[in-house]
Enzyme design. Structure first.
Site, PDB file in Angstrom:
ATOM      1  N   GLN A 224     -20.921  26.466 -23.711  1.00 40.87           N
ATOM      2  CA  GLN A 224     -20.593  27.804 -23.239  1.00 40.87           C
ATOM      3  C   GLN A 224     -19.113  27.925 -22.896  1.00 40.87           C
ATOM      4  O   GLN A 224     -18.734  28.399 -21.833  1.00 40.87           O
ATOM      5  CB  GLN A 224     -21.459  28.193 -22.036  1.00 40.87           C
ATOM      6  N   HIS A 225     -18.276  27.464 -23.816  1.00 37.52           N
ATOM      7  CA  HIS A 225     -16.834  27.600 -23.650  1.00 37.52           C
ATOM      8  C   HIS A 225     -16.159  27.468 -25.015  1.00 37.52           C
ATOM      9  O   HIS A 225     -16.787  27.104 -26.005  1.00 37.52           O
ATOM     10  CB  HIS A 225     -16.274  26.563 -22.676  1.00 37.52           C
ATOM     11  N   ALA A 226     -14.886  27.780 -25.029  1.00 42.03           N
ATOM     12  CA  ALA A 226     -14.050  27.578 -26.217  1.00 42.03           C
ATOM     13  C   ALA A 226     -12.844  26.759 -25.805  1.00 42.03           C
ATOM     14  O   ALA A 226     -12.515  26.637 -24.618  1.00 42.03           O
ATOM     15  CB  ALA A 226     -13.612  28.915 -26.807  1.00 42.03           C
TER      16      ALA A 226
END
Length: 313
Positions: A224-226
């Site tokens: 749940q991140h970039a």
């Protein structure tokens, strides 16, 4: 008035947007703020510290308690229950009620229960009867009690198995910008199978770090991140898990269930891992050492940054 109130409704607020319709037996308290072109159906109760955006639909039998915020284009199904106090007692009130936010475009199915203090992400879908006990990621689909993630909107799962494609290519493009699926060598042997890859040949960047994710409870969600600059290459060396890659416009879900399959995630790709099997071990190679500043953890911020990257080539 620029909005409609049914004769059998009680609307005490004047902060109502143009074109909004408030139907019979709804009760809106004075402090509530409701945007334009909303549909507040029969028997809805809206407390004072509530903010409703534009084009929101709230179906019959819903109560919006203090601390609830619905952003634009939200749909709330019949008899959805919001809560704002985790430890309620009669005639005892907290100093401040928990804040619950339903972000733009999200939908909540009939009879769902939403615990206080959670955020339901942009365009997420909450299934009918679900009990939401923790925040829901953007575009996620959650069902059950407690609600668990079962997929993503507009991201139908596909097997990440390039060795089974008709082309037989070692590297296959996907719908998500820059994301590729890689076929690694897989040798079957009576003494035991072997999968092998070579750095900077099979893995398309110099590797400076690796980590392994394992013993993940099935209902948990990772990622749940970039990353702004870091490249990643994922191999599920044991068991299976699903990965959703998102470039800010297109999302696609990949099933990783073979040590002979790698998934390359370039920078500025939002990634989420879920549906881990009990024995899953996910190996991740990274192009950079750990740097907290390289992470983008807010999906809306990521979409904005990805758009800027796309516009500048």
């Amino acid at each position: 008035m620029s909005y409609f109130t049914h004769p059998n409704a009680l609307c005490e607020s004047t902060a109502i947007g143009d074109g909004t319709r408030i139907w019979a037996f709804a009760h809106v308290l004075p402090g509530a703020r409701i945007g334009a072109d909303c549909n507040i159906c029969d028997g809805v109760f809206v407390e004072n510290d509530v903010v409703v955006g534009d084009r929101v639909t709230v179906k019959c039998g819903v109560q919006l308690w203090d601390g609830v915020a619905l952003e634009d284009d939200v749909f709330v199904g019949p008899n959805v229950t919001f809560t704002n106090d985790r430890m309620p007692r009669s005639r005892q009130y907290p100093e401040a009620f928990a804040r619950t936010t339903v972000e733009t475009g999200a939908s909540i199915g009939a009879n769902a229960s939403i615990l206080p203090g959670v955020t339901i992400g942009r365009h997420a879908m909450v299934g009918a009867g679900a009990v939401v006990t923790r925040s829901v990621p953007p575009y996620a689909i959650v069902v059950g009690n407690p609600a668990r993630l079962t997929g993503y909107v507009d991201a139908a799962p596909v097997p990440a198995e390039p060795h089974d494609t008709q082309t037989g290519e070692r590297i296959n493009a996907t719908k998500v910008r820059g994301v590729t699926v890689h076929r690694l060598d897989y040798v079957h042997d009576l003494r035991g199978d072997l999968s092998v890859g070579e750095f900077e040949r099979d893995i398309p960047f110099p590797v400076k770090r690796y980590f392994i994710v394992f013993d993940v409870p099935n209902e948990k969600v990772r990622g749940q991140h970039a990353h702004r600059e870091c490249h990643q290459f994922l191999i599920c060396v044991k068991g299976r898990c699903s990965v959703v890659a998102d470039d800010g416009v297109v999302r696609q879900e990949f099933l990783l269930d073979s040590p002979a399959t790698g998934l390359y995630l370039p920078p500025m790709t939002w990634a989420t891992q879920f549906r881990y099997s009990p024995d899953a071990a996910l190996l991740v190679f990274a192009s950079h050492y750990y740097d907290a500043a390289d992470y983008i953890r807010d999906h809306a911020e990521f979409v904005s940054a990805a758009l800027q990257v796309s516009e500048h080539g």
